[in-house]
Write an enzyme that holds these catalytic residues in place. Structure first.
Site, PDB file in Angstrom:
ATOM      1  N   GLY A   1      74.722 -31.984  76.891  1.00  8.82           N
ATOM      2  CA  GLY A   1      73.552 -31.534  76.023  1.00  8.82           C
ATOM      3  C   GLY A   1      74.393 -30.466  74.945  1.00  8.82           C
ATOM      4  CG  PHE A   2      72.967 -27.255  71.392  1.00  8.71           C
ATOM      5  CD1 PHE A   2      73.954 -28.012  70.612  1.00  8.71           C
ATOM      6  CD2 PHE A   2      72.615 -26.064  71.306  1.00  8.71           C
ATOM      7  CE1 PHE A   2      74.470 -27.084  69.373  1.00  8.71           C
ATOM      8  CE2 PHE A   2      72.916 -25.378  70.159  1.00  8.71           C
ATOM      9  CZ  PHE A   2      73.804 -25.837  69.354  1.00  8.71           C
TER      10      PHE A   2
ATOM     11  CB  SER B   1      80.982 -29.780  72.346  1.00 11.61           C
ATOM     12  OG  SER B   1      81.034 -28.266  71.986  1.00 11.61           O
ATOM     13  N   PRO B   2      83.057 -32.644  73.297  1.00 17.56           N
ATOM     14  CG  PRO B   2      85.170 -33.297  73.364  1.00 17.56           C
ATOM     15  CD  PRO B   2      84.495 -32.306  72.703  1.00 17.56           C
TER      16      PRO B   2
ATOM     17  CE1 TYR C   1      83.539 -22.884  64.759  1.00 18.48           C
ATOM     18  CE2 TYR C   1      85.752 -23.808  64.590  1.00 18.48           C
ATOM     19  CZ  TYR C   1      84.427 -23.962  64.806  1.00 18.48           C
ATOM     20  OH  TYR C   1      83.846 -25.228  64.933  1.00 18.48           O
TER      21      TYR C   1
END
Length: 304
Positions: A219-220, A214-215, A46
């Protein structure tokens, strides 16, 4: 530091702090603690691939030993920074974990996760790394991220430590984890396709905590569910339940995840403490079964 009662269901994802100034990182941290959040989720990649966000966090906060003991620092390794692929060799895991310790300015990690599956994994190498990190006191517990049941079983052939966590994408906009089971045995229905080997049930049976990353994404990384143009029905249901519970759509979307008896944790990647407060409030709401399935269907999934 005075906080609300500690929330064990909500964590702060630190991926986005690369754009923040030190004082903004401090404000975000203190806002999270005031909301009751104690889990702070990092990864070595990150912030540019070389512990960027970990370093910003460590430098901005310089946590005292007493404050450090009150929180959970979790990080991930295994993605090769700057080049394609993954590396679960003992040398890579140990080196990256030690670099994370230095960047975060801490003597130990509460949790170390293997970030994404390495198809070239040799479980005995992972076991060697975990044993060395545990025996030296540098890492207290271990887990994985984005792993299937059989990939976890492969690691367990040699790894003796419990794999306590599996961090996976999950939420109303990315719900295959539960959707495939709901539609099991429905021939010809795309939703019934089993893509993860029964990960939800496997985790519950084996005592592995699923952490939803990423709640609120559709989708992605196709946009947030709250303003996605294809989710107008979901918007209506979120708004309706928000009014009934006197809360916000973010709280309801969080409550949908935490309502599941798998007792999932939710990693909220945000730079706004207010979003964390909403998530914590949502984790305190217990939706009815009817409300849970209403949201599920409104998100575009089928209930046979």
């Amino acid at each position: 530091m005075m906080t609300r009662s500690e929330s064990t269901r909500i964590g702060l994802g630190m991926m986005r702090i690369a754009t923040l100034e030190p004082n903004q990182i401090r404000d975000l941290y203190h806002g999270a603690r005031e909301a009751g959040v104690k889990l702070f989720d990092h990864a070595d990649v990150y912030g540019g691939g070389e512990h960027g966000c970990e370093r910003l966090f460590g430098e901005a906060l310089e946590l005292s030993s007493s404050e450090r003991e009150q929180i959970v620092l979790q990080t991930k390794c295994g993605i090769r920074p700057g080049v394609p692929g993954f590396d679960f060799s003992a040398e890579h895991i140990i080196r990256r974990a030690e670099e994370s310790l230095e960047a975060l300015r801490t003597e130990y990690l509460d949790v170390l996760l293997l970030h994404r599956p390495d198809t070239l994994v040799e479980p005995e190498e992972v076991a060697q790394a975990f044993d060395a990190l545990e025996s030296s006191g540098k890492v207290r517990s271990f887990g994985v991220s984005n792993h299937t049941p059989r990939q976890i079983d492969l690691l367990k052939m040699n790894v003796s430590q419990p794999l306590k966590v599996n961090q996976v994408q999950f939420g109303l906009g990315h719900a295959a984890l539960v959707a495939q089971g709901v539609a099991a045995n429905m021939e010809g229905l795309e939703q019934s396709t089993n893509r993860d080997g029964g990960l939800l049930e496997y985790s519950r049976i084996n005592g592995i905590t699923l952490q939803a990353w990423s709640p609120y994404q559709r989708g992605f990384f196709n946009g947030l569910i709250f303003d996605h143009p294809e989710l107008s029905k979901l918007h209506r249901v979120l708004d309706k339940l928000s009014k009934e519970y006197a809360t916000t759509p973010t709280s309801i979307a969080t409550a949908w995840i935490t309502r599941h008896p798998a007792k999932m944790e939710v990693i909220v990647g945000t730079t706004k403490a207010s979003r964390l407060h909403e998530a914590v409030a949502g984790a305190e709401i217990t939706l009815t079964r009817a409300e849970w399935y209403e949201l599920f269907e409104a998100a575009g999934y089928q209930i046979p």
